[in-house]
Design a protein around this motif. Structure first.
Motif, PDB file in Angstrom:
ATOM      1  N   MET A  32       0.834  -1.203   0.000  1.00 27.41           N
ATOM      2  CA  MET A  32       0.000   0.000   0.000  1.00 27.41           C
ATOM      3  C   MET A  32       0.877   1.264   0.000  1.00 27.41           C
ATOM      4  O   MET A  32       0.559   2.234  -0.670  1.00 27.41           O
ATOM      5  N   LEU A  33       1.973   1.222   0.740  1.00 27.42           N
ATOM      6  CA  LEU A  33       2.839   2.403   0.844  1.00 27.42           C
ATOM      7  C   LEU A  33       3.766   2.567  -0.358  1.00 27.42           C
ATOM      8  O   LEU A  33       3.974   3.686  -0.837  1.00 27.42           O
ATOM      9  N   ARG A  34       4.324   1.474  -0.843  1.00 32.34           N
ATOM     10  CA  ARG A  34       5.327   1.540  -1.913  1.00 32.34           C
ATOM     11  C   ARG A  34       4.773   1.254  -3.295  1.00 32.34           C
ATOM     12  O   ARG A  34       5.428   1.508  -4.297  1.00 32.34           O
ATOM     13  N   GLY A  35       3.585   0.673  -3.352  1.00 29.38           N
ATOM     14  CA  GLY A  35       2.987   0.339  -4.633  1.00 29.38           C
ATOM     15  C   GLY A  35       3.347  -1.069  -5.076  1.00 29.38           C
ATOM     16  O   GLY A  35       4.042  -1.805  -4.381  1.00 29.38           O
ATOM     17  N   ILE A  36       2.837  -1.418  -6.243  1.00 25.68           N
ATOM     18  CA  ILE A  36       3.084  -2.742  -6.812  1.00 25.68           C
ATOM     19  C   ILE A  36       3.509  -2.579  -8.263  1.00 25.68           C
ATOM     20  O   ILE A  36       3.320  -1.523  -8.864  1.00 25.68           O
ATOM     21  N   GLU A  37       4.093  -3.618  -8.807  1.00 23.06           N
ATOM     22  CA  GLU A  37       4.503  -3.593 -10.208  1.00 23.06           C
ATOM     23  C   GLU A  37       3.801  -4.726 -10.941  1.00 23.06           C
ATOM     24  O   GLU A  37       3.736  -5.850 -10.453  1.00 23.06           O
TER      25      GLU A  37
END
Length: 75
Positions: A32-37
């Motif tokens: 949630m904080l860093r995102g996903i790829e």
């Protein structure tokens, strides 16, 4: 649009995730904080309605290359 991604967090039986594991909670928090790829594109957390949060569903957004932050996207 290819810039939006709706993510549903589920267990292996496609049921709502019920866990008290601190490792799983930390993993989800970091996403949630860093995102996903996905397919080489970075997606950042965008938001969710109250109903979506209850169902552990969240919107992520892929910023176009000309935009540096979600704040810039609102301008």
């Amino acid at each position: 649009s290819e810039h939006f991604l709706l993510v549903h967090i589920r267990d292996e039986d496609n049921d709502r995730l019920h866990t008290s594991s601190s490792n799983v909670q930390e993993y989800i928090k970091q996403k949630m904080l860093r995102g996903i790829e996905l397919f080489g594109k970075p997606y950042i957390y965008f938001g969710a309605s109250n109903g979506q949060m209850k169902n552990f569903s969240f919107w992520f957004f892929n910023l176009p290359s000309k935009i540096n932050s979600i704040t810039d996207a609102y301008k």
